[in-house]
Design an enzyme around this catalytic site. Structure first.
Site, PDB file in Angstrom:
ATOM      1  N   LYS A 218       0.846  -1.189   0.000  1.00 16.73           N
ATOM      2  CA  LYS A 218       0.000   0.000   0.000  1.00 16.73           C
ATOM      3  C   LYS A 218       0.884   1.242   0.000  1.00 16.73           C
ATOM      4  CE  LYS A 218      -3.905  -2.302   0.347  1.00 16.73           C
ATOM      5  NZ  LYS A 218      -5.018  -2.187  -0.608  1.00 16.73           N
ATOM      6  N   ASP A 246      -0.410  -0.081  -4.465  1.00 17.64           N
ATOM      7  CA  ASP A 246      -1.847   0.219  -4.444  1.00 17.64           C
ATOM      8  C   ASP A 246      -2.067   1.516  -3.681  1.00 17.64           C
ATOM      9  OD1 ASP A 246      -4.591   0.259  -4.212  1.00 17.64           O
ATOM     10  OD2 ASP A 246      -4.766  -1.678  -3.196  1.00 17.64           O
ATOM     11  N   GLU A 272      -2.129   0.333  -8.599  1.00 17.70           N
ATOM     12  CA  GLU A 272      -3.546  -0.012  -8.452  1.00 17.70           C
ATOM     13  C   GLU A 272      -4.320   1.175  -7.891  1.00 17.70           C
ATOM     14  OE1 GLU A 272      -6.019  -3.232  -5.712  1.00 17.70           O
ATOM     15  OE2 GLU A 272      -4.043  -3.746  -6.523  1.00 17.70           O
ATOM     16  N   GLU A 299     -11.762  -2.802  -8.084  1.00 18.17           N
ATOM     17  CA  GLU A 299     -12.481  -3.211  -6.878  1.00 18.17           C
ATOM     18  C   GLU A 299     -13.602  -2.240  -6.511  1.00 18.17           C
ATOM     19  OE1 GLU A 299     -10.479  -2.291  -2.819  1.00 18.17           O
ATOM     20  OE2 GLU A 299      -8.798  -2.546  -4.202  1.00 18.17           O
ATOM     21  N   ASP A 322     -14.400  -7.466  -8.636  1.00 19.92           N
ATOM     22  CA  ASP A 322     -14.683  -7.768  -7.230  1.00 19.92           C
ATOM     23  C   ASP A 322     -15.971  -8.572  -7.180  1.00 19.92           C
ATOM     24  OD1 ASP A 322     -14.075  -6.493  -4.175  1.00 19.92           O
ATOM     25  OD2 ASP A 322     -16.151  -7.081  -4.540  1.00 19.92           O
ATOM     26  N   HIS A 349      -9.672  -8.491  -7.208  1.00 20.58           N
ATOM     27  CA  HIS A 349      -9.501  -7.987  -5.851  1.00 20.58           C
ATOM     28  C   HIS A 349     -10.012  -9.037  -4.874  1.00 20.58           C
ATOM     29  CE1 HIS A 349     -11.376  -5.711  -2.345  1.00 20.58           C
ATOM     30  NE2 HIS A 349     -10.088  -5.468  -2.225  1.00 20.58           N
TER      31      HIS A 349
END
Length: 433
Positions: A218, A246, A272, A299, A322, A349
């Site tokens: 992240k 992400d 992402e 997602e 998702d 996701h």
């Protein structure tokens, strides 16, 4: 004919914020939650589905699902494509409920939870895991499940039929491959933004030892921190392991480009959710500026129409559907067909509550019956909350094992439902602040 006699909806929440599991730049303290659906029948088995949320608002999601009960209770138990298609059309076609979307947000996620529960029920009655149940449908049956409204400028019914008919060849071999080897996974477990550097390094080392070929970090909180963490991760895993990052929708377009340019020396595989999931042209500009770094999103993409536009605009290199964001299996089938038409790999996701359990079925179905390919495809793996499900996802040597039990794997243990029901379950009453 067996009937659905009741629909029960529960607000289930897990206190993941206590250890910052799931923390990212946009969602710093999530309590992973599910608006959990049970379709009770008069002849067994029952069907199970869920909508994933991250805490507050899960009660709103549950209320939206309950509002659709008149379309469900009293209905014949769905057993085939015709019945599953009719249910989806009735739910999406409720004009008054549709006004709350249309086909997006809480209202659409409510439809998805019910549609997925119906698929779970149908697959259980057939005695098959959902990926096999769907793979046994004919191309004509599968096309009948798709709502082509708003899609025909990008994907026609005939094109969809052609894609599915082309995938008929080799189905048995691909099923055997999945049963023998599973499906490639990548790990996000090391990368939560709230984790210390030491924890990141330890979990990244563990991911490589466990056979993962890609990890994900992240990013988006602080650039200096991200450069340090990315450098640590690359030094830890070496040059041969992919590292995706992400941003969870944190940036404007210019910020996304400059931030990722600073991380580029550490060879990120994809970025992402660099910006708003609704910003098709923004994603396209980022993709053009950052190539060969790939852009991935999905997602939070609200429906098949936005996915269509992302693909038409060349805005994404990786499509991340998702299982619980859109209108259930039916709409995800449309999204898989769009991805196949445009030649974009699908890397779903997962994580959350039950998403690993669900999306493995969709990826395996795609491999068997839609795209026929697993090249550059993998499913996200986050190693928590699986023990709360009766058919938990299992990853071994960096690969998802093919599920064998009937259904869509969404059923939670009764003990979990009792303990984590909000606000009255013991997990919440015994730990009240």
């Amino acid at each position: 004919m067996a009937k659905i006699v009741a629909m029960e909806v529960r607000d289930v929440r897990f206190p993941t914020s206590r250890d910052l599991d799931g923390s990212d730049a946009m969602n710093p303290d999530p309590d992973y939650s599910a608006a959990y659906v049970e379709l009770h029948t008069d002849a067994g088995p029952d069907g199970y589905g869920l909508a994933f949320t991250i805490g507050r608002g899960n009660d709103v999601q549950a209320a939206a699902i309950r509002a659709l009960a008149p379309h469900v209770v009293g209905r014949d138990v769905p057993e085939d494509a015709e019945a599953l298609g009719a249910l989806s059309r009735d739910l999406v076609g409720d004009s008054q409920f549709r006004w709350l979307g249309p086909e997006k947000g809480v209202a659409h996620m409510a439809i998805g939870a019910i549609v997925n529960a119906a698929w779970d029920l149908a697959a259980r009655r057939a005695g098959l895991p959902l990926w096999k149940f769907a793979s046994r449908m004919t191309p004509e049956e599968l096309v009948s499940l798709v709502d082509f409204r708003y899609l025909s400028d990008a994907l026609t019914e005939q094109e969809a039929l052609d894609i599915l008919r082309a995938a008929e060849s080799g189905k048995a071999e691909r099923i055997a491959k999945l049963e023998a080897d599973g499906y490639r996974a990548y790990s996000t477990s090391a990368g939560w933004l709230g984790y210390s550097d030491a924890k990141l390094v330890r979990l990244a080392e563990q991911a490589v030892a466990d056979g993962f070929e890609m990890i994900k970090l992240k990013v988006g909180g602080n650039l200096e921190d991200d450069v340090r963490r990315m450098k640590l991760a690359r030094e830890t895993v070496g040059a041969d392991i992919r590292i995706a990052v992400d941003a969870n929708q944190r940036w404007d377009v210019a910020t996304a480009v400059s931030w990722m340019t600073a991380l580029a020396p550490f060879d990120p595989y994809w970025i992402e959710e660099p910006t708003s999931p609704d910003d098709v042209l923004g994603h396209a500009a980022i993709a053009k500026a950052l190539a060969p770094i790939k852009v991935a999103t999905g997602e939070h993409v609200q429906n098949r129409v936005v996915f269509k536009q992302l693909l038409q605009a060349g805005a994404i290199d990786v499509l991340q559907l998702d299982a619980a964001r859109v209108g259930g299996v039916n709409e995800n089938l449309a999204i898989l067909l769009l991805a196949a038409k445009f030649g974009v790999p699908v890397c779903p996701h997962a994580g959350g509550v039950g998403l690993c359990e669900l999306v493995r079925h969709l990826s395996m179905f795609d491999f068997v019956a839609v795209s026929g390919s697993d090249e550059d495809r993998s499913i996200e793996w986050v190693d928590h909350l699986h023990d709360h499900f009766t058919d938990p996802a299992v990853v071994r040597d960096g690969r998802y094992l093919a599920p064998t039990l009937p259904g869509f794997s969404a059923r939670m243990h009764d003990a979990t439902l009792r303990r984590f029901s909000f606000p009255d379950g013991p997990e919440w009453t015994e730990n009240a602040q």
